[in-house]
Enzyme design. Sequence first.
Site, PDB file in Angstrom:
ATOM      1  N   LYS A 129      23.216 -41.888 -18.652  1.00 58.44           N
ATOM      2  CA  LYS A 129      22.642 -41.552 -19.948  1.00 58.44           C
ATOM      3  C   LYS A 129      22.712 -40.039 -20.191  1.00 58.44           C
ATOM      4  O   LYS A 129      22.692 -39.249 -19.253  1.00 58.44           O
ATOM      5  CB  LYS A 129      21.188 -42.029 -20.017  1.00 58.44           C
ATOM      6  CG  LYS A 129      21.049 -43.551 -19.949  1.00 58.44           C
ATOM      7  CD  LYS A 129      19.598 -43.986 -19.968  1.00 58.44           C
ATOM      8  CE  LYS A 129      19.485 -45.514 -19.907  1.00 58.44           C
ATOM      9  NZ  LYS A 129      18.068 -45.974 -19.908  1.00 58.44           N
TER      10      LYS A 129
ATOM     11  N   ASP B 278      41.423 -38.005 -19.832  1.00 58.99           N
ATOM     12  CA  ASP B 278      40.576 -38.905 -20.629  1.00 58.99           C
ATOM     13  C   ASP B 278      40.284 -38.281 -21.994  1.00 58.99           C
ATOM     14  O   ASP B 278      39.135 -38.255 -22.445  1.00 58.99           O
ATOM     15  CB  ASP B 278      39.280 -39.217 -19.888  1.00 58.99           C
ATOM     16  CG  ASP B 278      38.556 -40.434 -20.477  1.00 58.99           C
ATOM     17  OD1 ASP B 278      39.229 -41.249 -21.150  1.00 58.99           O
ATOM     18  OD2 ASP B 278      37.337 -40.562 -20.270  1.00 58.99           O
TER      19      ASP B 278
ATOM     20  N   GLY C 231      22.894 -40.365 -25.993  1.00 60.03           N
ATOM     21  CA  GLY C 231      24.145 -41.050 -25.705  1.00 60.03           C
ATOM     22  C   GLY C 231      24.118 -41.735 -24.370  1.00 60.03           C
ATOM     23  O   GLY C 231      23.184 -41.562 -23.568  1.00 60.03           O
TER      24      GLY C 231
END
Length: 955
Positions: free
Chosen positions: A636, A748, A630
């Site tokens: 990363k 978030d 991902g």
Amino acid sequence: MYQCRAWTYVAVLAVCLCWSSLQAGVQGQNITDPVEVTALKAIKKSLIDPNKNLSNWDRGDPCTSNWNGVFCFNKALDDGYLHVQELRLLNMNLLGTLSSELGRLSYMTILDFMWNNISGSIPKEIGNITSLELLLLNGNKLSGPLPEELGNLTNLDRIQIDQNQISGPLPKSFANLDKTKHFHMNNNSISGQIPPELSRLPNLVHFLLDNNNLSGYLPPEFSELPQLLILQLDNNNFDGSTIPASYGNMSKLLKLSLRNCSLQGPIPDLSRIPKLGYLDLSRNQLNGSIPPGKLSDEITTINLSNNNLTGSIPANFSGLPQLQRLSIANNSLNGSVLATLWNETTLNTTERLILELQNNKLTNISGSTEIPQNVTVWLQGNPVCSNVNLDNFCGSEIDDGSDSESSTNSTASCPSQACPPPYEYLPVVCFCAAPLPIEYRLKSPGFSDFRPYKSTFEEYLTSGLNLTLDQLDITSFVWQKGPRLQISLKLFPVYVANANNNHTFNLSEVQRIIGKFTSWTIPDRDLFGPYELLQITLLDPYKNVTASSNKSGVSKGALAGIIVGTFAGAVTLSAIVSLFIMRRHKRNHRAISRRRRKSKSSVKIDGVKDFTYGEMATATNNFNSSAQIGQGGYGKVYKGTLADGTVVAIKRAQEGSLQGEKEFLTEIELLSPLHHRNLVSLVGYCDDEGEQMLVYEFMSHGTLRDHLSAVRSKEPLGFEMRLRIALGSARGILYLHTEANPPIFHRDIKASNILLDSKFVAKVADFGLSRLAPVPDIEGDTPAHVSTVVKGTPGYLDPEYFLTHKLTDKSDVYSLGVVFLELLTGMQPISHGKNIVREVNIAFQSGMIFSVIDGRMGSYPSDCVEKFLSLALKCCQDETDARPSMAEVVRELENVWFMMPESESKITESVSSDKTGKAVSDPPSSSNAGKNPYVSSDVSGSDLVSGVIPTITPR
């Protein structure tokens, strides 16, 4: 900057000293009766206050500290104590029940809980408050019978319990309410016979019990009520009862409304009632002919439609000067239609006359067939309409427009857009001012068309409020079931030509106006009948106006002396305090600067492993691209295998990323002490050789977003699995909000930050944007929000947070609600310009909710899906206060879970787990919180038990 901070601390200290001195000054004043203080605390405890309107009920003395909604006598009584005079808690979105401790407020005159969501029964102890004058409980969800003890309220002027769920009979003890003028009990489930004993009430003016389950007969003794003006009993079931002939002797009656009451027999002669203005006997089984006696010249409305009346139309219906509506439709009347019905009527430009004569046996028109412009005659369904020349009588029925109207005030010559919101032009002059918007309703008006009486109403209301006509603007009105008339109006500050005008009401004027409405000191006027205040909107200039404005307490002079003296003392301390604080901040600043200048951080967190760069490189085959699983704004993410064989996910910050460094520290600080089965565990970190990496437990099934994507997912998730994921996610966030110490706002939450392990247990991840919840201030009060720069992901952002920069726990609720909608629909939050919340709301409101459900989900129980979707929309309300708390979300999801088929097997299959979250189980019931270590370790049991989701209409 440090000088500013120092002076901030000085100011805080000064305020604290002022408050301490003020409290000391208050100690010398009279205080509230301790019995009443205890009672008020018990009253608050029995209520649920989602909007925190009663937050100051835990501080100070009720009377001297101005508890919200508590009004006291302005001086101590003979016992030396202050006492509660009024309790006004209207329109505060309160839930819960009414405490029996209300009965201990024994000096109270006004008890007002109007327009809340309070349930349960009316406490019989209220009958102990013999001083009570206004009992206002309308617009709640109260149930159960009316207590006999209310008959002890011998000083009661008004009892309003309408629009509840009250059942049972009317107590005979109400016959003791000698001073009561207003019985407003409509829209309940009150049953049984109306006690004839109520005919002894010497001051009864309004008797409104329409829309109940009353039965038996109409008491003939009511004709003996000496002051009765309105008798309104529509929509009850007096099966087979007749209208007593004695009702023709009600000398003061203004309105008789007995619509849809299953009444039989003849219409009594009502011509002897001198001021009867409104008569509605429609939708019964009345028979015989219409009495020939002429009704009062004050009559505006005659409705005898939908009965079994025979004979001809009486000539005495002609020439009634105030008549607006005559409805005798759907009977068996025969003979001629008298043209005098409209030819003998004189109307001005605002007056209308509607004659509803359809569906009878009328054969011809006697007299001129010319109809004045303001008259409408409906004759459809009569033999007379076989005459082709009567189109103006027999055409289609039309709306005459009397049901509603919007205002068109005289501001056309004013400059456009010259008043910044919330200021508006006064209706008559181009002067910007902030109005008071008010929703107001006439509960039983004496007319069918408001327009001819609009100016009269304006004069009546402004004189009752001691305002001028120019200060009132009626923006609109609309008829509602009842019929009741809701009026939207605005009140403006007074304008005086050639004067230095104020653009707003002052504080005392706003309080005076509110008090006029809420204490019913605006005198009734017969034509308009009783009124009720539905809402007063306090715009920005008035938002500091509080409901409690007690006169008791410290005088302004004493208060000023206390503050001036205390501030002088505070200033004396300022030099010492500021010097100390500035030196301390400079030391801290130097220490922080030294740490930030280091090329490597030396973070040491107990319980979290510190890895070297070499260990991370080995685990990922030197960060081989094949190990990458991902990538995000931080950097990363790689799959790695540690030396002990543990599979982990390694998040590697981008080189030189300031954002990465900040998120790195935030995640370590926040995640290291958190342990919950629905939160991704932090295994360790690496801060070595200029690299920063975070090491998490590996979640083999990736992100929830991947499984909802039609492109990426191999096997779509079924509804049961989606519900389980929702519940796990909600429990993880509930832990953050209530069990983490200190609590945390995630900030978030999104489908890509909810990860799934090998057994599809949902775990909330990515705490890089998280913020600590606010902590109690110096007075012990916890702020409701954190003011911060807006961060998060578009489509998931709380609209109120986006606009105000105020982050709250309800911001996470909104984001999770969007995730719920994704689970149900498979849609993305924003796609091709369409917002998921808006699209689902449209489907919900149009009754097409199943059209947006993800077809890849397979079969599902529709009732569970509806309940889940309704919860999701509640979470996505625009207004913060309209959303449920996370504890309420968890409770509701559990309810949906146990509605699922085979829920018993799910209970028995439950597996308990400790806080490390190693075991997996189906969602257990919160009702087993005391037995199941999984629940007790994860969630506060009290939060779950007390969680109540208020009724919210998605929009």
